[in-house]
Design a protein around this motif. Sequence first.
Motif, PDB file in Angstrom:
ATOM      1  N   SER A 199      26.474  13.659  45.274  1.00  0.00           N
ATOM      2  CA  SER A 199      25.411  13.296  44.323  1.00  0.00           C
ATOM      3  C   SER A 199      24.569  14.506  43.931  1.00  0.00           C
ATOM      4  O   SER A 199      23.887  14.481  42.906  1.00  0.00           O
ATOM      5  CB  SER A 199      24.514  12.212  44.917  1.00  0.00           C
ATOM      6  OG  SER A 199      23.866  12.679  46.086  1.00  0.00           O
ATOM      7  N   GLU A 200      24.596  15.565  44.746  1.00  0.00           N
ATOM      8  CA  GLU A 200      23.883  16.804  44.446  1.00  0.00           C
ATOM      9  C   GLU A 200      22.408  16.574  44.113  1.00  0.00           C
ATOM     10  O   GLU A 200      21.860  17.166  43.181  1.00  0.00           O
ATOM     11  CB  GLU A 200      24.587  17.565  43.315  1.00  0.00           C
ATOM     12  CG  GLU A 200      26.011  17.963  43.668  1.00  0.00           C
ATOM     13  CD  GLU A 200      26.695  18.806  42.611  1.00  0.00           C
ATOM     14  OE1 GLU A 200      26.209  18.824  41.452  1.00  0.00           O
ATOM     15  OE2 GLU A 200      27.727  19.427  42.923  1.00  0.00           O
ATOM     16  N   ASP A 212      20.950  13.934  42.919  1.00  0.00           N
ATOM     17  CA  ASP A 212      20.704  12.950  41.855  1.00  0.00           C
ATOM     18  C   ASP A 212      20.695  11.565  42.499  1.00  0.00           C
ATOM     19  O   ASP A 212      21.741  11.043  42.891  1.00  0.00           O
ATOM     20  CB  ASP A 212      21.813  13.052  40.803  1.00  0.00           C
ATOM     21  CG  ASP A 212      21.596  12.141  39.605  1.00  0.00           C
ATOM     22  OD1 ASP A 212      21.028  11.038  39.788  1.00  0.00           O
ATOM     23  OD2 ASP A 212      22.020  12.518  38.499  1.00  0.00           O
ATOM     24  N   ALA A 226      20.177   8.567  41.278  1.00  0.00           N
ATOM     25  CA  ALA A 226      20.918   7.534  40.552  1.00  0.00           C
ATOM     26  C   ALA A 226      22.419   7.674  40.815  1.00  0.00           C
ATOM     27  O   ALA A 226      23.133   6.685  41.003  1.00  0.00           O
ATOM     28  CB  ALA A 226      20.624   7.629  39.058  1.00  0.00           C
ATOM     29  N   ARG A 227      22.897   8.913  40.861  1.00  0.00           N
ATOM     30  CA  ARG A 227      24.309   9.143  41.145  1.00  0.00           C
ATOM     31  C   ARG A 227      24.635   8.709  42.583  1.00  0.00           C
ATOM     32  O   ARG A 227      25.675   8.113  42.842  1.00  0.00           O
ATOM     33  CB  ARG A 227      24.658  10.621  40.953  1.00  0.00           C
ATOM     34  CG  ARG A 227      26.158  10.893  40.981  1.00  0.00           C
ATOM     35  CD  ARG A 227      26.458  12.385  41.062  1.00  0.00           C
ATOM     36  NE  ARG A 227      25.897  13.153  39.976  1.00  0.00           N
ATOM     37  CZ  ARG A 227      26.496  13.335  38.798  1.00  0.00           C
ATOM     38  NH1 ARG A 227      27.666  12.776  38.579  1.00  0.00           N
ATOM     39  NH2 ARG A 227      25.935  14.071  37.874  1.00  0.00           N
ATOM     40  N   GLU A 229      23.188   6.418  44.330  1.00  0.00           N
ATOM     41  CA  GLU A 229      23.228   4.957  44.408  1.00  0.00           C
ATOM     42  C   GLU A 229      24.504   4.404  43.792  1.00  0.00           C
ATOM     43  O   GLU A 229      25.105   3.459  44.310  1.00  0.00           O
ATOM     44  CB  GLU A 229      22.002   4.355  43.723  1.00  0.00           C
ATOM     45  CG  GLU A 229      21.867   2.858  43.908  1.00  0.00           C
ATOM     46  CD  GLU A 229      21.848   2.423  45.370  1.00  0.00           C
ATOM     47  OE1 GLU A 229      22.354   1.321  45.667  1.00  0.00           O
ATOM     48  OE2 GLU A 229      21.349   3.191  46.226  1.00  0.00           O
ATOM     49  N   ALA A 230      24.942   5.010  42.695  1.00  0.00           N
ATOM     50  CA  ALA A 230      26.185   4.557  42.060  1.00  0.00           C
ATOM     51  C   ALA A 230      27.383   4.795  42.982  1.00  0.00           C
ATOM     52  O   ALA A 230      28.271   3.948  43.101  1.00  0.00           O
ATOM     53  CB  ALA A 230      26.378   5.284  40.732  1.00  0.00           C
ATOM     54  N   LEU A 231      27.407   5.938  43.647  1.00  0.00           N
ATOM     55  CA  LEU A 231      28.484   6.218  44.602  1.00  0.00           C
ATOM     56  C   LEU A 231      28.457   5.221  45.753  1.00  0.00           C
ATOM     57  O   LEU A 231      29.504   4.705  46.173  1.00  0.00           O
ATOM     58  CB  LEU A 231      28.336   7.645  45.144  1.00  0.00           C
ATOM     59  CG  LEU A 231      28.659   8.780  44.178  1.00  0.00           C
ATOM     60  CD1 LEU A 231      28.150  10.112  44.724  1.00  0.00           C
ATOM     61  CD2 LEU A 231      30.160   8.851  43.921  1.00  0.00           C
ATOM     62  N   ILE A 267      35.562   6.722  42.892  1.00  0.00           N
ATOM     63  CA  ILE A 267      34.339   7.482  42.596  1.00  0.00           C
ATOM     64  C   ILE A 267      34.572   8.668  41.661  1.00  0.00           C
ATOM     65  O   ILE A 267      33.623   9.372  41.317  1.00  0.00           O
ATOM     66  CB  ILE A 267      33.671   7.983  43.894  1.00  0.00           C
ATOM     67  CG1 ILE A 267      34.597   8.932  44.676  1.00  0.00           C
ATOM     68  CG2 ILE A 267      33.255   6.804  44.763  1.00  0.00           C
ATOM     69  CD1 ILE A 267      33.955   9.559  45.904  1.00  0.00           C
ATOM     70  N   LEU A 321      32.274   9.144  38.843  1.00  0.00           N
ATOM     71  CA  LEU A 321      30.855   9.205  39.193  1.00  0.00           C
ATOM     72  C   LEU A 321      30.420  10.569  39.707  1.00  0.00           C
ATOM     73  O   LEU A 321      29.227  10.840  39.799  1.00  0.00           O
ATOM     74  CB  LEU A 321      30.553   8.151  40.264  1.00  0.00           C
ATOM     75  CG  LEU A 321      30.869   6.699  39.899  1.00  0.00           C
ATOM     76  CD1 LEU A 321      30.649   5.801  41.109  1.00  0.00           C
ATOM     77  CD2 LEU A 321      30.019   6.239  38.722  1.00  0.00           C
ATOM     78  N   VAL A 322      31.367  11.429  40.066  1.00  0.00           N
ATOM     79  CA  VAL A 322      30.997  12.720  40.654  1.00  0.00           C
ATOM     80  C   VAL A 322      30.800  13.752  39.545  1.00  0.00           C
ATOM     81  O   VAL A 322      31.305  13.589  38.427  1.00  0.00           O
ATOM     82  CB  VAL A 322      32.056  13.201  41.660  1.00  0.00           C
ATOM     83  CG1 VAL A 322      32.283  12.163  42.749  1.00  0.00           C
ATOM     84  CG2 VAL A 322      33.372  13.542  40.960  1.00  0.00           C
ATOM     85  N   PRO A 323      30.059  14.831  39.836  1.00  0.00           N
ATOM     86  CA  PRO A 323      29.902  15.899  38.838  1.00  0.00           C
ATOM     87  C   PRO A 323      31.255  16.442  38.394  1.00  0.00           C
ATOM     88  O   PRO A 323      32.206  16.506  39.181  1.00  0.00           O
ATOM     89  CB  PRO A 323      29.088  16.958  39.586  1.00  0.00           C
ATOM     90  CG  PRO A 323      28.359  16.200  40.647  1.00  0.00           C
ATOM     91  CD  PRO A 323      29.293  15.100  41.076  1.00  0.00           C
TER      92      PRO A 323
END
Length: 231
Positions: free
Chosen positions: A36-37, A39, A41-42, A44-46, A77, A80-82
Motif C-alpha cells: 500500500s506504500e 496509502d 485507501a489502498r 483497505e482495498a488490499l 490484488i 490494486l498495487v502500485p
Amino acid sequence: MHLPPLRAVLFDKDGTLFDFAASWAGWMGAVIDTLSEGDLARAEALAQALRFDRAAQAFDPSSPVIAGTLDESAALIRALVPAHRVAGLERYLIESSAKAQMVPPVPLDPLLAGLRARGLVLGVATNDAQDSAHAHLHAAGIAGHFAHVLGFDSGYTPKPAPDMLLGFAARAGLPPESVAMVGDSTHDLLAGRAAGMVCIAVLTGMADEAALAPYADLVLPDIGHLPDHIA
C-alpha cells in the motif's frame, strides 16, 4: 478411532504442521503495509480483497489466502498495487512468505521422528511455493523427516485437485489408499478423498470441526494426536 493400516502420512503445511493464524497474520499485515506504500485507501482495498482485518490482524475464515496459492493471491490484488510493483508481485509474495516465522502447534521433531520410527513415509503437499515450504521446514529443524515436499509450483495442479497427492504416492511407490492426507482445510480433504486416501482433519487452521467433519474420516485438535490413532 483407529485408522486403516497406513504406510505414509502426507501433511499439508500451513494450518497443519504450523498454526495458521499464529504463523501468517503478521506476514499478511506486513505485505499489505508494503504494497500500500502508506496509502490508507489502498491498504483497505488490499485487505478487503484478501479478507484480512488489519485492525485485528486476523484473517476472515473465508480468506482465499488460507487454502489458495500465492499466484491466486497475486491475481486478486494485481489491480490494486502500485504499477511499479505489478511485474514482480508473485516473486515478492514468494520471497517474503519464505521468511515468515512459522509457529508449530506441537513439538514437531519428536512427533515426526516417532512416526518415522513406525516405518511411515512422510511428505508435505502444500499450496505454498516449494521453495518457501523447504525454507520453513529447514527453519523448524524438521526438513530431514520428509521424503518428498511438493508445492503449487512442483508441476502438479494445486489442491483441491488430487494431482499433488497422487504425485506423492507415485514418488513413494505406494498405493494411495495406504496414505493418510492430513490437513486443516476442505481443499486438503477434497484432494485426499479424490485421491482415494484416508482423510484426517486438524483444527489448527481457520476452519472449524463443523466445516471439516463431512469430508474427514477423523477430526483431531492437532497433529500431536496422530500417534494415538495410527495402528
